[in-house]
Motif scaffolding. Sequence first.
Motif, mmCIF file in Angstrom:
data_model
loop_
_atom_site.group_PDB
_atom_site.id
_atom_site.type_symbol
_atom_site.label_atom_id
_atom_site.label_comp_id
_atom_site.label_asym_id
_atom_site.label_seq_id
_atom_site.Cartn_x
_atom_site.Cartn_y
_atom_site.Cartn_z
ATOM 1 N N ALA A 58 0.839 -1.208 0.000
ATOM 2 C CA ALA A 58 0.000 0.000 0.000
ATOM 3 C C ALA A 58 0.872 1.255 0.000
ATOM 4 O O ALA A 58 0.600 2.209 -0.744
ATOM 5 C CB ALA A 58 -0.924 -0.008 1.223
ATOM 6 N N PHE A 59 1.923 1.263 0.801
ATOM 7 C CA PHE A 59 2.827 2.414 0.859
ATOM 8 C C PHE A 59 3.509 2.636 -0.484
ATOM 9 O O PHE A 59 3.577 3.759 -0.975
ATOM 10 C CB PHE A 59 3.851 2.218 1.972
ATOM 11 C CG PHE A 59 4.867 3.318 2.037
ATOM 12 C CD1 PHE A 59 4.495 4.602 2.404
ATOM 13 C CD2 PHE A 59 6.187 3.078 1.718
ATOM 14 C CE1 PHE A 59 5.433 5.630 2.463
ATOM 15 C CE2 PHE A 59 7.130 4.093 1.778
ATOM 16 C CZ PHE A 59 6.751 5.365 2.150
ATOM 17 N N VAL A 60 4.015 1.578 -1.080
ATOM 18 C CA VAL A 60 4.680 1.687 -2.385
ATOM 19 C C VAL A 60 3.703 2.232 -3.428
ATOM 20 O O VAL A 60 4.058 3.105 -4.230
ATOM 21 C CB VAL A 60 5.290 0.333 -2.818
ATOM 22 C CG1 VAL A 60 5.734 0.361 -4.267
ATOM 23 C CG2 VAL A 60 6.452 -0.039 -1.899
ATOM 24 N N ALA A 61 2.465 1.768 -3.401
ATOM 25 C CA ALA A 61 1.455 2.277 -4.343
ATOM 26 C C ALA A 61 1.194 3.764 -4.113
ATOM 27 O O ALA A 61 1.038 4.532 -5.068
ATOM 28 C CB ALA A 61 0.155 1.477 -4.206
ATOM 29 N N LEU A 62 1.162 4.195 -2.863
ATOM 30 C CA LEU A 62 0.971 5.618 -2.556
ATOM 31 C C LEU A 62 2.146 6.454 -3.065
ATOM 32 O O LEU A 62 1.957 7.526 -3.653
ATOM 33 C CB LEU A 62 0.804 5.829 -1.048
ATOM 34 C CG LEU A 62 -0.517 5.379 -0.433
ATOM 35 C CD1 LEU A 62 -0.423 5.359 1.089
ATOM 36 C CD2 LEU A 62 -1.661 6.266 -0.900
ATOM 37 N N VAL A 63 3.362 5.967 -2.846
ATOM 38 C CA VAL A 63 4.551 6.688 -3.314
ATOM 39 C C VAL A 63 4.573 6.748 -4.835
ATOM 40 O O VAL A 63 4.868 7.796 -5.421
ATOM 41 C CB VAL A 63 5.839 6.049 -2.757
ATOM 42 C CG1 VAL A 63 7.078 6.644 -3.414
ATOM 43 C CG2 VAL A 63 5.912 6.218 -1.246
ATOM 44 N N GLU A 64 4.242 5.646 -5.490
ATOM 45 C CA GLU A 64 4.206 5.635 -6.962
ATOM 46 C C GLU A 64 3.190 6.650 -7.489
ATOM 47 O O GLU A 64 3.465 7.365 -8.444
ATOM 48 C CB GLU A 64 3.877 4.234 -7.482
ATOM 49 C CG GLU A 64 5.032 3.270 -7.356
ATOM 50 C CD GLU A 64 4.667 1.847 -7.749
ATOM 51 O OE1 GLU A 64 3.461 1.541 -7.934
ATOM 52 O OE2 GLU A 64 5.594 1.027 -7.856
ATOM 53 N N ARG A 65 2.040 6.689 -6.854
ATOM 54 C CA ARG A 65 1.014 7.646 -7.281
ATOM 55 C C ARG A 65 1.509 9.083 -7.088
ATOM 56 O O ARG A 65 1.327 9.936 -7.948
ATOM 57 C CB ARG A 65 -0.293 7.422 -6.520
ATOM 58 C CG ARG A 65 -1.436 8.297 -7.037
ATOM 59 C CD ARG A 65 -2.738 8.008 -6.345
ATOM 60 N NE ARG A 65 -2.681 8.529 -4.985
ATOM 61 C CZ ARG A 65 -3.408 8.082 -3.978
ATOM 62 N NH1 ARG A 65 -4.259 7.102 -4.160
ATOM 63 N NH2 ARG A 65 -3.303 8.622 -2.782
ATOM 64 N N ALA A 66 2.170 9.338 -5.966
ATOM 65 C CA ALA A 66 2.709 10.678 -5.725
ATOM 66 C C ALA A 66 3.782 11.021 -6.746
ATOM 67 O O ALA A 66 3.901 12.169 -7.178
ATOM 68 C CB ALA A 66 3.276 10.780 -4.310
ATOM 69 N N GLY A 67 4.562 10.029 -7.146
ATOM 70 C CA GLY A 67 5.645 10.255 -8.088
ATOM 71 C C GLY A 67 5.228 10.344 -9.541
ATOM 72 O O GLY A 67 6.031 10.735 -10.397
ATOM 73 N N ASP A 68 3.985 10.018 -9.837
ATOM 74 C CA ASP A 68 3.523 10.035 -11.226
ATOM 75 C C ASP A 68 3.661 11.395 -11.898
ATOM 76 O O ASP A 68 3.837 11.479 -13.104
ATOM 77 C CB ASP A 68 2.070 9.560 -11.332
ATOM 78 C CG ASP A 68 1.935 8.058 -11.188
ATOM 79 O OD1 ASP A 68 2.974 7.350 -11.278
ATOM 80 O OD2 ASP A 68 0.807 7.585 -10.965
ATOM 81 N N SER A 69 3.590 12.468 -11.132
ATOM 82 C CA SER A 69 3.650 13.806 -11.731
ATOM 83 C C SER A 69 5.055 14.399 -11.735
ATOM 84 O O SER A 69 5.257 15.487 -12.255
ATOM 85 C CB SER A 69 2.711 14.755 -10.982
ATOM 86 O OG SER A 69 3.169 14.918 -9.650
ATOM 87 N N PHE A 70 6.029 13.700 -11.201
ATOM 88 C CA PHE A 70 7.372 14.264 -11.099
ATOM 89 C C PHE A 70 7.960 14.649 -12.458
ATOM 90 O O PHE A 70 8.662 15.643 -12.567
ATOM 91 C CB PHE A 70 8.331 13.306 -10.402
ATOM 92 C CG PHE A 70 8.100 13.150 -8.923
ATOM 93 C CD1 PHE A 70 7.101 13.838 -8.244
ATOM 94 C CD2 PHE A 70 8.888 12.292 -8.194
ATOM 95 C CE1 PHE A 70 6.899 13.689 -6.888
ATOM 96 C CE2 PHE A 70 8.704 12.132 -6.827
ATOM 97 C CZ PHE A 70 7.710 12.825 -6.175
ATOM 98 N N GLY A 71 7.695 13.871 -13.473
ATOM 99 C CA GLY A 71 8.285 14.141 -14.777
ATOM 100 C C GLY A 71 7.447 15.013 -15.684
ATOM 101 O O GLY A 71 7.887 15.371 -16.777
ATOM 102 N N ASP A 72 6.258 15.376 -15.261
ATOM 103 C CA ASP A 72 5.360 16.160 -16.102
ATOM 104 C C ASP A 72 5.826 17.601 -16.222
ATOM 105 O O ASP A 72 6.229 18.226 -15.239
ATOM 106 C CB ASP A 72 3.932 16.163 -15.519
ATOM 107 C CG ASP A 72 3.329 14.770 -15.478
ATOM 108 O OD1 ASP A 72 3.812 13.888 -16.212
ATOM 109 O OD2 ASP A 72 2.382 14.568 -14.707
ATOM 110 N N ALA A 73 5.745 18.121 -17.443
ATOM 111 C CA ALA A 73 6.050 19.538 -17.656
ATOM 112 C C ALA A 73 4.881 20.360 -17.114
ATOM 113 O O ALA A 73 3.734 19.910 -17.130
ATOM 114 C CB ALA A 73 6.242 19.815 -19.136
#
Length: 194
Positions: free
Chosen positions: A53-68
């Motif tokens: 669950a924690f890894v899924a939360l971190v992945e979701r938070a990280g989804d926007s890191f590369g977005d312009a």
Amino acid sequence: MGHREDLLEGAKRCLLEKGFVRTTARDIVKESGTNLASIGYHYGSKDALLVEAFVALVERAGDSFGDAPAGQSATKDGSIERFEEVWANILRAFPESRAIWMLSFEVITQGERLAGVRELLVKAQREGRSGIAAVFTGIEESVLPEDVVETEGRFYTTLLNGLMVQWLFDPDSATTAEQLTEGMRRAMGRMSGA
């Protein structure tokens, strides 16, 4: 949704509300509408479920890191401009992801009480290094060379952890993307003798 997915979503909500230390198996069952046996059947243990669950939360938070930013195209992968852009994205995402970063801090500071969780998360750290290296370099994560994960991935993860601590302590005085980038420029200049 089946029990597996219900448990995962319930565990995410419990983590965000109670954290690792205070979340019990009964909390997860109550939140997910499942039963205690489902945790063992689908995940093996409460700790394994919480880590997933924690890894899924971190992945979701990280989804926007590369977005312009809206209205802009992404800068060249691997460039100093990309470095600044990604850190700006990370900092923009911090306020809405605060609970997730607090969970990370909880694991760091309460590691002795979370031995099972900590061991599972240590294994998941490689995925984190791989994911963040892919964002900065633009190399597809599935083909990212191991040496990039183990060098650049570790470097970016170290910066992220330090920035997270600064931001959680005091967002107003935390290092900005511009300051981090200028620091990187100056450090690279000194190392190259420029």
